[in-house]
Motif scaffolding. Structure first.
Motif, PDB file in Angstrom:
ATOM      1  N   LYS A  71       0.843  -1.197   0.000  1.00 54.52           N
ATOM      2  CA  LYS A  71       0.000   0.000   0.000  1.00 54.52           C
ATOM      3  C   LYS A  71       0.874   1.240   0.000  1.00 54.52           C
ATOM      4  O   LYS A  71       1.860   1.296   0.736  1.00 54.52           O
ATOM      5  N   ILE A  72       0.490   2.217  -0.779  1.00 57.59           N
ATOM      6  CA  ILE A  72       1.110   3.531  -0.680  1.00 57.59           C
ATOM      7  C   ILE A  72       0.323   4.271   0.388  1.00 57.59           C
ATOM      8  O   ILE A  72      -0.876   4.498   0.238  1.00 57.59           O
ATOM      9  N   ILE A  73       0.990   4.638   1.477  1.00 54.69           N
ATOM     10  CA  ILE A  73       0.281   5.243   2.607  1.00 54.69           C
ATOM     11  C   ILE A  73       0.564   6.727   2.750  1.00 54.69           C
ATOM     12  O   ILE A  73      -0.092   7.400   3.540  1.00 54.69           O
ATOM     13  N   ASP A  74       1.531   7.249   1.973  1.00 51.78           N
ATOM     14  CA  ASP A  74       1.800   8.680   1.992  1.00 51.78           C
ATOM     15  C   ASP A  74       2.431   9.076   0.670  1.00 51.78           C
ATOM     16  O   ASP A  74       3.292   8.368   0.149  1.00 51.78           O
ATOM     17  N   VAL A  75       1.959  10.191   0.143  1.00 54.32           N
ATOM     18  CA  VAL A  75       2.491  10.724  -1.107  1.00 54.32           C
ATOM     19  C   VAL A  75       3.006  12.126  -0.834  1.00 54.32           C
ATOM     20  O   VAL A  75       2.270  12.991  -0.378  1.00 54.32           O
ATOM     21  N   GLY A  76       4.299  12.315  -1.098  1.00 55.33           N
ATOM     22  CA  GLY A  76       4.911  13.629  -0.985  1.00 55.33           C
ATOM     23  C   GLY A  76       5.217  14.149  -2.380  1.00 55.33           C
ATOM     24  O   GLY A  76       5.023  13.457  -3.376  1.00 55.33           O
ATOM     25  N   TYR A  77       5.708  15.352  -2.442  1.00 56.60           N
ATOM     26  CA  TYR A  77       6.031  15.969  -3.728  1.00 56.60           C
ATOM     27  C   TYR A  77       7.038  15.117  -4.505  1.00 56.60           C
ATOM     28  O   TYR A  77       6.907  14.937  -5.713  1.00 56.60           O
ATOM     29  N   ASP A  78       8.022  14.569  -3.799  1.00 52.51           N
ATOM     30  CA  ASP A  78       9.059  13.804  -4.486  1.00 52.51           C
ATOM     31  C   ASP A  78       9.333  12.443  -3.843  1.00 52.51           C
ATOM     32  O   ASP A  78      10.371  11.834  -4.039  1.00 52.51           O
ATOM     33  N   SER A  79       8.362  11.945  -3.048  1.00 50.38           N
ATOM     34  CA  SER A  79       8.564  10.649  -2.395  1.00 50.38           C
ATOM     35  C   SER A  79       7.237   9.955  -2.124  1.00 50.38           C
ATOM     36  O   SER A  79       6.177  10.579  -2.133  1.00 50.38           O
ATOM     37  N   LEU A  80       7.341   8.646  -1.872  1.00 46.91           N
ATOM     38  CA  LEU A  80       6.208   7.814  -1.484  1.00 46.91           C
ATOM     39  C   LEU A  80       6.614   7.023  -0.246  1.00 46.91           C
ATOM     40  O   LEU A  80       7.774   6.619  -0.127  1.00 46.91           O
ATOM     41  N   ILE A  81       5.662   6.794   0.642  1.00 46.59           N
ATOM     42  CA  ILE A  81       5.891   5.845   1.725  1.00 46.59           C
ATOM     43  C   ILE A  81       4.998   4.646   1.447  1.00 46.59           C
ATOM     44  O   ILE A  81       3.793   4.780   1.242  1.00 46.59           O
ATOM     45  N   ILE A  82       5.628   3.475   1.444  1.00 47.80           N
ATOM     46  CA  ILE A  82       4.961   2.227   1.099  1.00 47.80           C
ATOM     47  C   ILE A  82       4.941   1.324   2.318  1.00 47.80           C
ATOM     48  O   ILE A  82       5.933   1.210   3.044  1.00 47.80           O
ATOM     49  N   GLU A  83       3.817   0.661   2.529  1.00 47.93           N
ATOM     50  CA  GLU A  83       3.655  -0.309   3.618  1.00 47.93           C
ATOM     51  C   GLU A  83       3.520  -1.695   3.012  1.00 47.93           C
ATOM     52  O   GLU A  83       2.710  -1.905   2.116  1.00 47.93           O
ATOM     53  N   LEU A  84       4.311  -2.639   3.504  1.00 49.78           N
ATOM     54  CA  LEU A  84       4.246  -4.021   3.031  1.00 49.78           C
ATOM     55  C   LEU A  84       4.297  -4.955   4.224  1.00 49.78           C
ATOM     56  O   LEU A  84       5.142  -4.796   5.115  1.00 49.78           O
ATOM     57  N   THR A  85       3.395  -5.924   4.246  1.00 48.15           N
ATOM     58  CA  THR A  85       3.376  -6.945   5.278  1.00 48.15           C
ATOM     59  C   THR A  85       3.539  -8.299   4.600  1.00 48.15           C
ATOM     60  O   THR A  85       2.923  -8.562   3.582  1.00 48.15           O
ATOM     61  N   GLY A  86       4.372  -9.140   5.188  1.00 48.45           N
ATOM     62  CA  GLY A  86       4.562 -10.479   4.646  1.00 48.45           C
ATOM     63  C   GLY A  86       5.708 -11.169   5.357  1.00 48.45           C
ATOM     64  O   GLY A  86       6.220 -10.679   6.361  1.00 48.45           O
ATOM     65  N   ASN A  87       6.120 -12.291   4.802  1.00 50.89           N
ATOM     66  CA  ASN A  87       7.272 -12.962   5.395  1.00 50.89           C
ATOM     67  C   ASN A  87       8.541 -12.232   4.981  1.00 50.89           C
ATOM     68  O   ASN A  87       8.532 -11.392   4.085  1.00 50.89           O
ATOM     69  N   SER A  88       9.633 -12.536   5.625  1.00 47.31           N
ATOM     70  CA  SER A  88      10.884 -11.820   5.386  1.00 47.31           C
ATOM     71  C   SER A  88      11.354 -11.960   3.940  1.00 47.31           C
ATOM     72  O   SER A  88      11.897 -11.006   3.371  1.00 47.31           O
ATOM     73  N   ALA A  89      11.147 -13.126   3.346  1.00 44.92           N
ATOM     74  CA  ALA A  89      11.569 -13.338   1.957  1.00 44.92           C
ATOM     75  C   ALA A  89      10.797 -12.433   1.000  1.00 44.92           C
ATOM     76  O   ALA A  89      11.377 -11.883   0.052  1.00 44.92           O
ATOM     77  N   LYS A  90       9.504 -12.241   1.253  1.00 41.82           N
ATOM     78  CA  LYS A  90       8.699 -11.355   0.411  1.00 41.82           C
ATOM     79  C   LYS A  90       9.205  -9.920   0.522  1.00 41.82           C
ATOM     80  O   LYS A  90       9.332  -9.216  -0.480  1.00 41.82           O
ATOM     81  N   ILE A  91       9.494  -9.486   1.726  1.00 41.20           N
ATOM     82  CA  ILE A  91       9.976  -8.120   1.921  1.00 41.20           C
ATOM     83  C   ILE A  91      11.350  -7.936   1.281  1.00 41.20           C
ATOM     84  O   ILE A  91      11.599  -6.931   0.622  1.00 41.20           O
ATOM     85  N   ASP A  92      12.224  -8.921   1.442  1.00 41.20           N
ATOM     86  CA  ASP A  92      13.542  -8.850   0.796  1.00 41.20           C
ATOM     87  C   ASP A  92      13.412  -8.755  -0.715  1.00 41.20           C
ATOM     88  O   ASP A  92      14.112  -7.975  -1.364  1.00 41.20           O
TER      89      ASP A  92
END
Length: 165
Positions: free
Chosen positions: A112-133
């Motif tokens: 999920k994109i949880i914050d949008v800035g002028y030149d950046s995005l903050i993304i949230e990801l939940t899952g196992n460590s391999a998925k995040i890697d």
């Protein structure tokens, strides 16, 4: 070196996390991740620790943690009989020219994109460590400005491993 995931139920008292983690550090063992929070019963905290070492040393640590006054239960969460999850918050440099590309990666991983800035995005990801890697590996072509990972939280599958206090 083996990696083990320990789930600890302890009294929800001041300093319990410090005493548990201190036992690892005093013995010279590395904690790869540690998460803690209250359980459904606010009198108790659940602490999940991922540690690495040889089998004998990790078994000894498990026994020593179980002897701590505030600790009610210690068990190893094996990969087959448990569910592990981790949360990652990733701030990526992304102006209007690359947002579509980053959004494609985000959508593929069901993040999920949880914050949008002028030149950046903050993304949230939940899952196992391999998925995040894997997700972070795909973002390597973009500048990661900041990264926060929670470490593993886990529970045994089914109701057989439930500890009633």
């Amino acid at each position: 070196m083996n990696k083990r995931v320990f789930q600890i139920l302890a009294d929800n008292t001041t300093g319990v996390l410090s005493r548990v983690s201190g036992l690892f550090s005093r013995r010279g063992y590395n904690i790869e991740s540690i998460t803690a929070g209250i359980t459904a019963d606010s009198r108790y905290s659940r602490i999940t620790i991922v540690a690495s070492g040889d089998d004998e040393a990790l078994e000894q640590i498990e026994k020593q943690v179980a002897k701590l006054v505030d600790v009610r239960s210690v068990k190893e969460l094996d990969a087959e009989g448990s569910v592990y999850r981790e949360l990652a918050l990733v701030k990526v440099k992304a102006d209007a020219n690359v947002r579509g590309d980053v959004k494609s990666i985000v959508d593929f991983y069901k993040a999920k994109i949880i914050d949008v800035g002028y030149d950046s995005l903050i993304i949230e990801l939940t899952g196992n460590s391999a998925k995040i890697d894997s997700f972070l590996d795909l973002l390597r072509d973009y500048e990661i400005l900041e990264l926060a990972r929670t470490g593993i939280a886990g529970l045994c599958r089914g109701s057989e491993g439930v500890v009633y206090l």
